[in-house]
Scaffold this motif. Structure first.
Motif, PDB file in Angstrom:
ATOM      1  N   LEU A   6      68.381  68.042  11.196  1.00 37.94           N
ATOM      2  CA  LEU A   6      67.542  67.455  12.243  1.00 37.94           C
ATOM      3  C   LEU A   6      68.213  66.220  12.834  1.00 37.94           C
ATOM      4  O   LEU A   6      68.311  66.063  14.064  1.00 37.94           O
ATOM      5  CB  LEU A   6      66.178  67.080  11.663  1.00 37.94           C
ATOM      6  CG  LEU A   6      65.261  66.222  12.535  1.00 37.94           C
ATOM      7  CD1 LEU A   6      64.823  66.986  13.778  1.00 37.94           C
ATOM      8  CD2 LEU A   6      64.042  65.754  11.746  1.00 37.94           C
ATOM      9  N   ILE A  10      69.874  65.780  16.822  1.00 34.96           N
ATOM     10  CA  ILE A  10      69.570  64.689  17.760  1.00 34.96           C
ATOM     11  C   ILE A  10      70.845  63.929  18.098  1.00 34.96           C
ATOM     12  O   ILE A  10      71.119  63.615  19.265  1.00 34.96           O
ATOM     13  CB  ILE A  10      68.513  63.740  17.156  1.00 34.96           C
ATOM     14  CG1 ILE A  10      67.200  64.495  16.913  1.00 34.96           C
ATOM     15  CG2 ILE A  10      68.279  62.546  18.073  1.00 34.96           C
ATOM     16  CD1 ILE A  10      66.188  63.717  16.090  1.00 34.96           C
ATOM     17  N   PRO A  23      67.779  58.168  16.514  1.00 33.37           N
ATOM     18  CA  PRO A  23      67.098  59.359  15.983  1.00 33.37           C
ATOM     19  C   PRO A  23      65.886  59.014  15.117  1.00 33.37           C
ATOM     20  O   PRO A  23      64.889  59.740  15.116  1.00 33.37           O
ATOM     21  CB  PRO A  23      68.189  60.051  15.158  1.00 33.37           C
ATOM     22  CG  PRO A  23      69.467  59.590  15.768  1.00 33.37           C
ATOM     23  CD  PRO A  23      69.213  58.171  16.160  1.00 33.37           C
ATOM     24  N   ILE A  27      62.219  60.659  15.651  1.00 31.74           N
ATOM     25  CA  ILE A  27      61.599  61.470  14.595  1.00 31.74           C
ATOM     26  C   ILE A  27      60.227  60.912  14.208  1.00 31.74           C
ATOM     27  O   ILE A  27      59.286  61.665  13.936  1.00 31.74           O
ATOM     28  CB  ILE A  27      62.528  61.546  13.361  1.00 31.74           C
ATOM     29  CG1 ILE A  27      63.811  62.318  13.712  1.00 31.74           C
ATOM     30  CG2 ILE A  27      61.825  62.234  12.187  1.00 31.74           C
ATOM     31  CD1 ILE A  27      64.912  62.171  12.676  1.00 31.74           C
ATOM     32  N   LEU A  44      65.150  66.292  24.170  1.00 33.30           N
ATOM     33  CA  LEU A  44      64.853  66.166  22.745  1.00 33.30           C
ATOM     34  C   LEU A  44      63.381  66.418  22.430  1.00 33.30           C
ATOM     35  O   LEU A  44      62.886  65.988  21.392  1.00 33.30           O
ATOM     36  CB  LEU A  44      65.272  64.763  22.261  1.00 33.30           C
ATOM     37  CG  LEU A  44      66.780  64.494  22.313  1.00 33.30           C
ATOM     38  CD1 LEU A  44      67.070  63.016  22.080  1.00 33.30           C
ATOM     39  CD2 LEU A  44      67.509  65.336  21.280  1.00 33.30           C
ATOM     40  N   TYR A  47      61.893  67.488  18.809  1.00 27.84           N
ATOM     41  CA  TYR A  47      62.019  66.660  17.614  1.00 27.84           C
ATOM     42  C   TYR A  47      61.112  65.428  17.613  1.00 27.84           C
ATOM     43  O   TYR A  47      61.084  64.683  16.643  1.00 27.84           O
ATOM     44  CB  TYR A  47      63.482  66.220  17.456  1.00 27.84           C
ATOM     45  CG  TYR A  47      64.467  67.363  17.617  1.00 27.84           C
ATOM     46  CD1 TYR A  47      64.374  68.495  16.817  1.00 27.84           C
ATOM     47  CD2 TYR A  47      65.462  67.326  18.592  1.00 27.84           C
ATOM     48  CE1 TYR A  47      65.254  69.549  16.972  1.00 27.84           C
ATOM     49  CE2 TYR A  47      66.350  68.376  18.745  1.00 27.84           C
ATOM     50  CZ  TYR A  47      66.245  69.496  17.934  1.00 27.84           C
ATOM     51  OH  TYR A  47      67.108  70.544  18.085  1.00 27.84           O
ATOM     52  N   VAL A  50      58.103  64.463  14.583  1.00 32.15           N
ATOM     53  CA  VAL A  50      57.908  65.536  13.597  1.00 32.15           C
ATOM     54  C   VAL A  50      57.688  64.990  12.178  1.00 32.15           C
ATOM     55  O   VAL A  50      57.118  65.683  11.327  1.00 32.15           O
ATOM     56  CB  VAL A  50      59.072  66.557  13.615  1.00 32.15           C
ATOM     57  CG1 VAL A  50      59.062  67.337  14.925  1.00 32.15           C
ATOM     58  CG2 VAL A  50      60.418  65.883  13.404  1.00 32.15           C
ATOM     59  N   SER A  93      65.572  76.076  16.187  1.00 33.29           N
ATOM     60  CA  SER A  93      64.401  75.725  15.385  1.00 33.29           C
ATOM     61  C   SER A  93      63.117  75.984  16.168  1.00 33.29           C
ATOM     62  O   SER A  93      63.105  75.944  17.405  1.00 33.29           O
ATOM     63  CB  SER A  93      64.473  74.244  14.988  1.00 33.29           C
ATOM     64  OG  SER A  93      63.252  73.808  14.425  1.00 33.29           O
ATOM     65  N   LEU A  95      60.618  73.987  15.930  1.00 36.63           N
ATOM     66  CA  LEU A  95      59.978  72.688  16.099  1.00 36.63           C
ATOM     67  C   LEU A  95      59.583  72.474  17.559  1.00 36.63           C
ATOM     68  O   LEU A  95      60.319  72.815  18.480  1.00 36.63           O
ATOM     69  CB  LEU A  95      60.924  71.564  15.665  1.00 36.63           C
ATOM     70  CG  LEU A  95      61.161  71.399  14.161  1.00 36.63           C
ATOM     71  CD1 LEU A  95      62.274  70.396  13.902  1.00 36.63           C
ATOM     72  CD2 LEU A  95      59.876  70.971  13.441  1.00 36.63           C
ATOM     73  N   GLY A  97      57.701  69.249  18.670  1.00 38.49           N
ATOM     74  CA  GLY A  97      56.980  68.010  18.424  1.00 38.49           C
ATOM     75  C   GLY A  97      56.273  67.434  19.629  1.00 38.49           C
ATOM     76  O   GLY A  97      55.163  66.912  19.515  1.00 38.49           O
ATOM     77  N   LEU A 210      59.679  68.671   6.337  1.00 42.63           N
ATOM     78  CA  LEU A 210      60.136  69.105   7.655  1.00 42.63           C
ATOM     79  C   LEU A 210      59.987  70.611   7.813  1.00 42.63           C
ATOM     80  O   LEU A 210      59.589  71.095   8.881  1.00 42.63           O
ATOM     81  CB  LEU A 210      61.597  68.701   7.859  1.00 42.63           C
ATOM     82  CG  LEU A 210      62.214  69.092   9.204  1.00 42.63           C
ATOM     83  CD1 LEU A 210      61.496  68.410  10.362  1.00 42.63           C
ATOM     84  CD2 LEU A 210      63.702  68.741   9.236  1.00 42.63           C
ATOM     85  N   GLU A 214      58.025  72.660  10.717  1.00 45.88           N
ATOM     86  CA  GLU A 214      58.729  73.703  11.471  1.00 45.88           C
ATOM     87  C   GLU A 214      57.985  75.034  11.388  1.00 45.88           C
ATOM     88  O   GLU A 214      57.792  75.721  12.409  1.00 45.88           O
ATOM     89  CB  GLU A 214      60.142  73.846  10.912  1.00 45.88           C
ATOM     90  CG  GLU A 214      61.052  74.744  11.720  1.00 45.88           C
ATOM     91  CD  GLU A 214      62.474  74.725  11.180  1.00 45.88           C
ATOM     92  OE1 GLU A 214      63.393  74.952  11.983  1.00 45.88           O
ATOM     93  OE2 GLU A 214      62.666  74.498   9.965  1.00 45.88           O
TER      94      GLU A 214
END
Length: 340
Positions: A6, A10, A23, A27, A44, A47, A50, A93, A95, A97, A210, A214
């Motif tokens: 992750l 980023i 990052p 996050i 981004l 992410y 998350v 991924s 993800l 967020g 995480l 996800e």
């Protein structure tokens, strides 16, 4: 996706254009102007936020590990990746967020309490300690269960089938799915703790946490697409109606009424720079946003051309070449979506 993956995902997007801590703020979901605009600058969105409870010490430890593995190059001013990191392939991924904004926790808490209730009812156990202590969630679940007629065993079976079929269709690993199931509690069976799961899978706590996020993001996306009636009900209030932060939405409403940037700052009793952050966020998220009150087309084209020529989104570097542009105008130009 593992936690170090992750961070690297980023970092690969912002290489040499941001500091080593950027990052971390993304996050955690920090709603500063810098973090919000970086989401748009570097795409981004997946992410954001998350791991909102991410500890800075844990992040720093992961960064040190990346240095030890030769993924990062020592640079006191900006984050810099080694060629090893640049060449690294990081799998796609599920993800998302920016879309779910932490509401996967609400979804899972509702689900956990419903599964626990069905489990106890199936064993004719009317009294149990709810796994979720939040009274608002308990109240919501009680209303939901009454609405679907939860005492009917056929309803419980139908709910189980929806749960299993949608989770099966979710494109994450079997380990992801197993972790989700191991967190659930039922009659005579307690959900495992984060540490227990981490130990059993030989993963770190952050990896496990995480992976749950996800998996939940991927699962909720499947539920949105396939619309199974009972699980779709759990999505109530989960999806953000607007892609904007709440404070940017308030600025947008005033702008739509004809107020200028300065007037909005005065009315809201906020700094002009804060309102500028809101307009950058608007430009980033709204394909129909009218930027011409702040930026003419010729200056916009010049900023974009300079950014591409120098392959940078660092404001100072662009400002040095285009002194006639304000930092706000540069930020605005870089935030405007290409489909505008």
């Amino acid at each position: 996706m593992l936690f170090t993956e992750l961070i690297l995902a980023i970092m690969k997007a912002v290489n040499r254009q941001r500091t080593i801590s950027s990052p971390y703020h993304l996050i955690k979901g920090k709603k500063s102007g810098q973090t919000i605009q970086d989401i748009g600058y570097f795409s981004l969105y997946p992410y954001f936020g998350v791991l909102p409870k991410l500890d800075k010490k844990a992040y720093d430890q992961a960064v040190r590990h990346l240095f030890s593995q030769s993924y990062l190059v020592v640079n006191e001013q900006v984050l810099e990746l080694s060629q090893k990191a640049i060449d690294l392939d990081i799998a796609a991924s599920s993800l998302n967020g920016w879309k779910y904004r932490g509401n996967e926790n609400l979804f899972f808490n509702r689900l956990s309490l419903i599964v626990q209730t069905f489990s106890h009812i199936s064993q004719q156990e009317k009294i149990f300690d709810p796994i979720v202590g939040n009274e608002e969630i308990q109240s919501w679940v009680k209303k939901y269960l009454k609405r679907i007629g939860f005492r009917d065993l056929a309803v419980a079976q139908a709910f189980k089938e929806e749960l299993l079929s949608t989770l099966t269709d979710t494109e994450v690993s079997e380990t992801h799915k197993m972790i989700i199931m191991e967190r659930l509690t039922g009659s005579g069976l307690s959900g495992l703790t984060w540490q227990q799961i981490a130990d059993s899978k030989n993963l770190s706590l952050l990896d496990v946490q995480l992976m749950v996020v996800e998996a939940l993001h991927g699962w909720m996306a499947i539920i949105e697409q396939s619309k199974p009636p009972m699980l779709l009900g759990l999505m109530e209030g989960i999806i953000q109606e607007s892609s904007l932060t709440e404070t940017a939405q308030r600025t947008e409403k005033l702008f739509d009424k004809g107020f200028s940037l300065e007037q909005i700052a005065s009315l809201r009793q906020l700094k002009t720079s804060t309102i500028e952050d809101h307009f950058v966020e608007l430009a980033m998220n709204d394909p129909y946003f009218n930027y011409t009150p702040f930026l003419n087309s010729a200056l916009y084209e010049a900023i974009i051309a300079e950014s591409r020529r120098r392959d940078t989104k660092r404001l100072r570097e662009i400002k040095e070449q285009l002194p006639e542009a304000s930092y706000f105008q540069i930020r605005m130009a870089l935030s405007i979506r290409e489909d505008q």
